[in-house]
Design an enzyme around this catalytic site. Structure first.
Site, PDB file in Angstrom:
ATOM      1  N   GLU A 190      12.332  10.281  59.519  1.00 12.45           N
ATOM      2  CA  GLU A 190      11.648  11.406  58.855  1.00 12.45           C
ATOM      3  C   GLU A 190      11.665  11.187  57.337  1.00 12.45           C
ATOM      4  OE1 GLU A 190       9.879  14.332  57.364  1.00 12.45           O
ATOM      5  OE2 GLU A 190       9.978  14.510  59.554  1.00 12.45           O
ATOM      6  N   ASN A 236      10.433   6.058  56.265  1.00 14.42           N
ATOM      7  CA  ASN A 236       9.055   6.145  56.748  1.00 14.42           C
ATOM      8  C   ASN A 236       8.904   5.239  57.962  1.00 14.42           C
ATOM      9  OD1 ASN A 236       6.113   5.655  56.975  1.00 14.42           O
ATOM     10  ND2 ASN A 236       6.027   6.866  55.089  1.00 14.42           N
ATOM     11  N   CYS A 404      10.729  29.028  78.738  1.00 22.93           N
ATOM     12  CA  CYS A 404      10.998  28.220  79.920  1.00 22.93           C
ATOM     13  C   CYS A 404       9.670  27.951  80.614  1.00 22.93           C
ATOM     14  CB  CYS A 404      11.991  28.889  80.872  1.00 22.93           C
ATOM     15  SG  CYS A 404      11.350  30.336  81.722  1.00 22.93           S
TER      16      CYS A 404
END
EC number: 4.2.1.49
Length: 549
Positions: A190, A236, A404
């Site tokens: 990230e 990256n 759910c």
């Protein structure tokens, strides 16, 4: 100083009734700092997915809801309130259309031009339809996907397996927790340190590091020892993935959930700092897009090489394959999409992401509904495992909520049970019941939900429109139709629905109709396409399809 928006809690009404109070609170909840990725700019998740077009429009929506009569319907055009009409008490209180464009104009360039003129807004899926619940909103879908992958390839577990992915935004942030719930070792790349920190704070991620060697040491050790671990690496993917290939380090599974669907406001090019990227995005958007697409091509090329060397590679619905293909990576679609690989059978039986929010703000209301869903469906062992893990590992963001996966018949049964709990006073306030647009009958998205349909109907967009019309006719509390969610402008049309369980007998009617019709339209869509599971489900459940043989 930026505004801080939080939904009211408790039982005091700010609107005429709970059917209006529900969208009032969930719109605010979408912009809660615990929930939204960039609330100051009204951005909820998914690159630039917004809850309202601008702050003036937001204020007018709130004012309109506060004054809306019980038999009126508010119309929202791409994040702006444009009209209030007299309808009737069983009609939706809000109808929303976001980012819709005439097909020949449906591309990012035209959209950005129209957005700059103040004429439209990108609503992603649940951002502009006011039913986002934070990263939990995608976590069970992610869990279901990785569970299906584990069942297909690894005897039902990710124990001793190394999963490589990228992206830790509002939706992608679910990946590390889903992998560790299945006992796997996960490395997530990230570019934004703040996003990694946010996933640490909400316990979706275990560890953060800036160092690739350190990250690999931790992940590979966890793999070897068969221990669950998730590591967020500041970096990256267009740099990290090719480097792993050069080192000969091949994961067992590789996927991606960066915001590749949006080459301007989502994906970040490599070869520059995050600050430099943001500056380039403003000063030279065309150059930014060019560099972002080049980086995506490098990213996908590395994934393809990993696939050739034995990794299981799948596309996680962000359109990165198409972006890379357009940049000359002609093998991009050798990477299979996750829906045809792992989710289609669930969609065929009308099963999909079902979510509910406690308008009281009291977590106990969610815990009581957890017990109710387990009581109703004791035979569903995956559901039981999911609820147990969710209660143990998931931190609520904003108003307490749960998600759910439930199928046709289950949704209506559970919805009616919730309404009965509200009626009896077992819950402190009404419950809002909704879903992601990523569902069985509510999307046309050829690179995601409807990829590789059996009859070739990938791009047929009648189905989500029929879904929205049916839910409106069934008496949903609010209904939305959006364009471009998940995969970007020009690549998807999808619909959302929400119904409020306020304990009244009228809500029994709404709930039974909506929560039967909505998944039923998904069974219909897949049966029409020739899927045997859907055909069998339609016949067993008595879904009337005039041309079904």
């Amino acid at each position: 100083m930026s505004r801080v928006i939080r939904a009211p809690r408790g039982t005091t009404l700010h609107c005429k009734n709970w059917q209006i109070e529900a969208p009032y609170r969930t719109l605010m909840n979408n912009l809660d700092p615990e929930v939204a990725e960039d609330p100051a700019n009204l951005i909820v998740y998914g690159g630039a997915g917004k809850a309202a077009r601008n702050w003036e429009a937001f204020d007018k929506i709130i004012e309109s809801l506060e004054n809306l009569e019980e038999d009126e319907t508010l119309l929202i055009q791409s994040g702006k309130p444009v009209g209030i009409f007299k309808t009737h008490t069983m009609a939706p209180r809000v109808l929303i259309s976001n980012a819709m464009l005439v097909p020949a104009w449906a591309n990012w360039e035209n959209f950005w031009d129209l957005e700059a003129k103040g004429l439209t807004m990108y609503g992603q899926m649940t951002a502009g339809s006011w039913i986002y619940i934070g990263t939990q909103g995608i976590i069970e879908g992610t869990f279901e996907t990785f569970a299906a992958l584990a069942k297909k390839h690894f005897d039902g577990t990710l124990k001793g397996k190394f999963v490589l992915t990228a992206g830790l935004g509002g939706m992608s942030g679910a990946q590390p927790l889903a992998v560790t719930m299945l006992d796997g070792a996960c490395l997530v790349v990230e570019v934004d340190r703040n996003r990694i920190q946010r996933r640490l704070d909400t316990k979706y991620l275990d560890v953060m590091t800036d160092n690739l060697d350190e990250a690999l040491e931790m992940v590979l050790k966890a793999k070897e020892e068969g221990k669950p671990l998730s590591v967020g690496l500041v970096g990256n993917a267009a740099d990290v993935h090719p480097e792993l290939v050069r080192r000969g380090i091949i994961p067992d599974v590789v996927t991606d959930q960066t915001s590749a669907h949006d080459p301007l406001n989502g994906y970040v090019p490599n070869g520059m700092t995050l600050e430099e990227a943001f500056a380039l995005r403003k000063s030279n958007p065309e150059e930014y897009i060019k560099r972002a697409k080049k980086a995506m091509a490098e990213h996908v090329s590395a994934m393809l090489e990993m696939q050739k060397r034995g990794a299981i590679a799948f596309d996680y619905g962000n359109n990165i394959r198409r972006m890379a293909y357009d940049e000359g990576v002609k093998e991009a679609f050798n990477i299979q999409g996750y829906v045809p690989e792992y989710i289609r059978d669930l969609f065929s039986e009308g099963k999909g992401p079902f979510r509910w929010i406690a308008l009281s703000g009291d977590p106990e209301d969610i815990y009581k509904t957890d017990e109710k869903v387990l009581e109703l469906f004791p035979e569903d062992k995956l559901l039981e495992r999911w609820i147990r893990l969710a209660r143990e590992k998931i931190k609520f963001q904003g108003l307490p909520a749960r998600i759910c996966w439930l199928g046709y018949g289950q949704r209506a049964e559970f919805g009616l049970a919730i309404n009965e709990m509200v009626r009896k006073g077992e819950l402190k306030a009404p419950i809002v019941i909704g879903r992601d647009h990523h569902d069985t009958g509510s999307v046309a998205s050829p690179y995601r939900e409807t990829e590789a349909m059996k009859d070739g109907s990938d791009a047929i967009a009648d189905w989500p429109i029929l879904n929205a019309l049916l839910n409106t006719a069934s008496g949903a509390t609010w209904v939305s139709v959006h364009h471009g969610g998940g995969v970007g402008i020009g690549y998807s049309i999808h619909a959302g629905v929400v119904v409020c369980a306020d304990g009244t007998k009228e809500s029994d009617l709404r709930i039974e109709r909506v929560l039967t019709s909505d998944p039923g339209s998904g069974v219909m869509r897949h049966a029409d396409a020739g899927y045997e599971i859907a055909i069998r489900t339609a016949k067993e459940k008595g879904i009337k399809m005039p041309m079904l043989k």
